[in-house]
Each structure stands twice: as C-alpha cells, then as structure tokens.
Motif scaffolding. Structure first.
Motif, PDB file in Angstrom:
ATOM      1  N   PRO A 264      -2.807   1.801  -6.976  1.00 33.48           N
ATOM      2  CA  PRO A 264      -3.635   1.008  -6.065  1.00 33.48           C
ATOM      3  C   PRO A 264      -2.833   0.070  -5.172  1.00 33.48           C
ATOM      4  O   PRO A 264      -3.205  -0.158  -4.019  1.00 33.48           O
TER       5      PRO A 264
ATOM      6  N   ARG B  93     -11.613   1.972  -1.945  1.00 31.43           N
ATOM      7  CA  ARG B  93     -11.471   0.651  -2.569  1.00 31.43           C
ATOM      8  C   ARG B  93     -10.217  -0.060  -2.062  1.00 31.43           C
ATOM      9  O   ARG B  93     -10.239  -1.267  -1.793  1.00 31.43           O
ATOM     10  N   ALA B  94      -9.126   0.689  -1.919  1.00 27.85           N
ATOM     11  CA  ALA B  94      -7.898   0.090  -1.391  1.00 27.85           C
ATOM     12  C   ALA B  94      -8.085  -0.335   0.061  1.00 27.85           C
ATOM     13  O   ALA B  94      -7.590  -1.389   0.485  1.00 27.85           O
TER      14      ALA B  94
ATOM     15  N   GLU C 101      -2.982  -0.020  -1.051  1.00 34.05           N
ATOM     16  CA  GLU C 101      -3.338  -1.229  -0.305  1.00 34.05           C
ATOM     17  C   GLU C 101      -2.230  -1.609   0.670  1.00 34.05           C
ATOM     18  O   GLU C 101      -2.494  -1.990   1.820  1.00 34.05           O
ATOM     19  N   GLU C 102      -0.983  -1.492   0.234  1.00 36.77           N
ATOM     20  CA  GLU C 102       0.143  -1.812   1.114  1.00 36.77           C
ATOM     21  C   GLU C 102       0.221  -0.834   2.289  1.00 36.77           C
ATOM     22  O   GLU C 102       0.574  -1.214   3.410  1.00 36.77           O
TER      23      GLU C 102
ATOM     24  N   ARG D   6      -9.997  -3.589   0.088  1.00 38.37           N
ATOM     25  CA  ARG D   6      -9.136  -4.705  -0.338  1.00 38.37           C
ATOM     26  C   ARG D   6      -8.178  -5.117   0.778  1.00 38.37           C
ATOM     27  O   ARG D   6      -7.821  -6.292   0.901  1.00 38.37           O
ATOM     28  N   ALA D   7      -7.760  -4.138   1.590  1.00 39.31           N
ATOM     29  CA  ALA D   7      -6.847  -4.423   2.695  1.00 39.31           C
ATOM     30  C   ALA D   7      -7.580  -4.935   3.933  1.00 39.31           C
ATOM     31  O   ALA D   7      -6.950  -5.234   4.947  1.00 39.31           O
TER      32      ALA D   7
END
Length: 316
Positions: A60, A89-90, A64-65, A93-94
C-alpha cells in the motif's frame, strides 16, 4: 496532493488498454505518470520521456507514493477483482480521484459498496466501469431516459471479432462470480433462457445470433436508475472467439496501435408511458470541472460524472 495538480496516473500502463490511455492523456496535453508492477515492461512499452513509477498491489505504501502529486488515477490493470480495491484505496489516501474500466460485475458492485463512504470522506470521486462495458451503455441510457421509472433496458452488443488480450484471458480465468441481471427492479442471478432474440445490426455486422451475457453495465445502470428489467446481449460469434483458446490477441492495424475489430452497441429503452427509444453507440465529453474540488464526492457511475447529476440525481 497539490490542489493545482493535473497529473494523471495510469496504473497498468504497460498493458494493452493502459498504453492507449497513456497515449490519449498525452495527446490531450495533460501530464501523465505511467505506473506498473514491472520496470522492464514499462521500459518496453512506454516512451522514455514519460515518467514511470513502480508499485506492487500488496504494498500500500508504494501505491500511495506512486500516486503522489496526481489528480486522478486511472486503473487499467485487471482482473479488477484483485486490483480495484487496493488501487482505489491508495488513490483516495493520496488525495486522487479514481476511475477504472472494469467489465466485472462483482468488482463494480464492491466499489460502490465499499468505497463510497471513503470517497465522500476524502472529497473525491470513485468511478468504476468507465470503459466500453459499463460506461458506454450507462451514458446511452442517461441520454435517452426521461425522468421516472424505466420499464426495460436491453443492451445489445455485436463485435465482428473478439481478439482477447492477455488481461482479458486472465480476467476470464479469475472471474467465476455468478452474473446478475435486473428483474422486478432488483438485482437477481442470471437464469439462462433459450428465448434470446436474434438482432439485426447495421452493415457489415447485420443479422446476429445473440446470447445473454451481462457485464458491468447492469451494475452501473441499476445503481442510479429506477429500472424494472435490464438485459445485456452479446453476439454468439464473439463469445465463440473468446472461448476458443486459439483465438489470437489483437494486432495493430494503424500507427496508434488500434486493432481492426469493429463493434456496434444498440440500446432499447422502454418507459412507463410506452415511449420506446433506440440508439446506437454514443460518445460524449462531460463539461470541464476543477479536479481538486468535484461537484460531487463518492462512488458514482460514468453518467453521473458526465451529465452533472450526483448520487441523488440532482442537476449540477
């Protein structure tokens, strides 16, 4: 995320669909980042001038990165039963919007059920099934329907050939979830019937024997329209192609890498007043929106984003 960022991340960029999406984003003059699981595959398929990032589905943090400083993530990597949830989901989050092109009913259902609250909390939009299956029929129905209950929607698709990509083959092997239709205004398991009408398409497809084979358009249509019955039909010869292990993958027929496959999508829509509407395939661009501040947040269908109606059907 930088609120002024317009960078678009394409996950699965090295795949058949992903390469087309990367090319189209670049053609429109928008910055794009190619994201995938294999550096070697990205090097083989993506022009050197395009930035690329490596991210694994089971990591994850790397996902995200990979999506950092992007406005939108477009997921082109199937099977979406495996990729949609971790990538979406990632993306949220980002601080990114999320779009995928799933034809898998179960994947689209899960996105609506599991990601809506997360997207609303993040102030972002999640749009599953924005591809040929799912998105196109959803746009057609929304363009044809007037307000109120719809008695019946029938989607009929014909392809002159269905040359499956590697991803299509993998999805077929992975997706064993029973298909659903809409009957009596509810999602219900598909019951195969011998009474599937033949269909006459325009030339050169012409008269076609059909089978009932619902894809993600059933899920998107049922998500925001009040419909009594939804059926999806596919010409039998296309299904025979996909079931034949010897059918080759698509090969490029032009400089853009597109194959010579032809298709037609026809929709029949019947409403309470007896009005019948017919249409061929439709492509329509939505109005420009500020990507950092969407008019609506949550899990939406393609038509809600393009026509400016939110989860409750309100005009934008």
């Amino acid at each position: 995320m930088n609120s002024t960022s317009k960078c678009i991340a394409v996950y699965g960029a090295a795949g058949h669909t992903g390469q087309f999406v990367v090319h189209e984003v670049q053609r429109r003059g928008l910055p794009v980042v190619a994201v995938g699981r294999s550096a070697a595959r990205l090097d083989e398929t993506i022009p050197a001038a395009i930035p690329r990032r490596i991210a694994e589905l089971d990591d994850p943090v790397s996902l995200e990165e990979a999506f950092a400083e992007c406005a939108v993530v477009i997921n082109c990597a199937g099977p979406f039963l495996d990729t949609a949830a971790p990538v979406a989901r990632a993306a949220l989050r980002a601080g990114c919007h999320y779009i995928d092109v799933t034809a898998e009913q179960a994947s689209a259902q899960a996105s609506f059920a599991e990601l809506d609250a997360l997207a609303r909390a993040a102030g972002r939009v999640v749009i599953p099934a924005a591809g040929f299956y799912g998105g196109l029929a959803d746009l057609l129905a929304s363009a044809l329907a007037s307000a109120g209950h719809i008695d019946e929607i029938t989607v009929a698709v014909a392809l002159d050939r269905w040359w499956p990509t590697v991803g299509t083959r993998k999805t077929g092997e992975r997706n064993k979830v029973p298909r659903v239709v809409v009957t009596n205004a509810r999602l219900a398991p598909l019951v195969l019937s011998a009474e599937v009408p033949n269909w006459v398409f325009s030339a050169p497809l012409g008269h076609q024997a059909m089978v009932e084979l619902p894809f993600s358009e059933v899920i998107t249509l049922a998500h925001h329209l009040k419909v009594g019955e939804i059926r999806s039909l596919l010409n039998r010869s296309a299904l025979d192609d996909i079931r034949d292990a010897s059918t080759p993958p698509p090969t490029a027929a032009d400089d853009n890498g597109r194959s010579a496959q032809r298709f037609e999508l026809v929709m029949r829509l019947v409403q309470q007043d007896g009005r019948r509407a017919w249409a061929g395939h439709l492509c329509r661009d939505g109005a420009h929106r500020d990507r950092s501040r969407p008019a609506f947040a949550g899990a939406l269908v393609p038509a809600q984003r393009c026509t400016g109606t939110g989860p409750s059907g309100r005009p934008d």
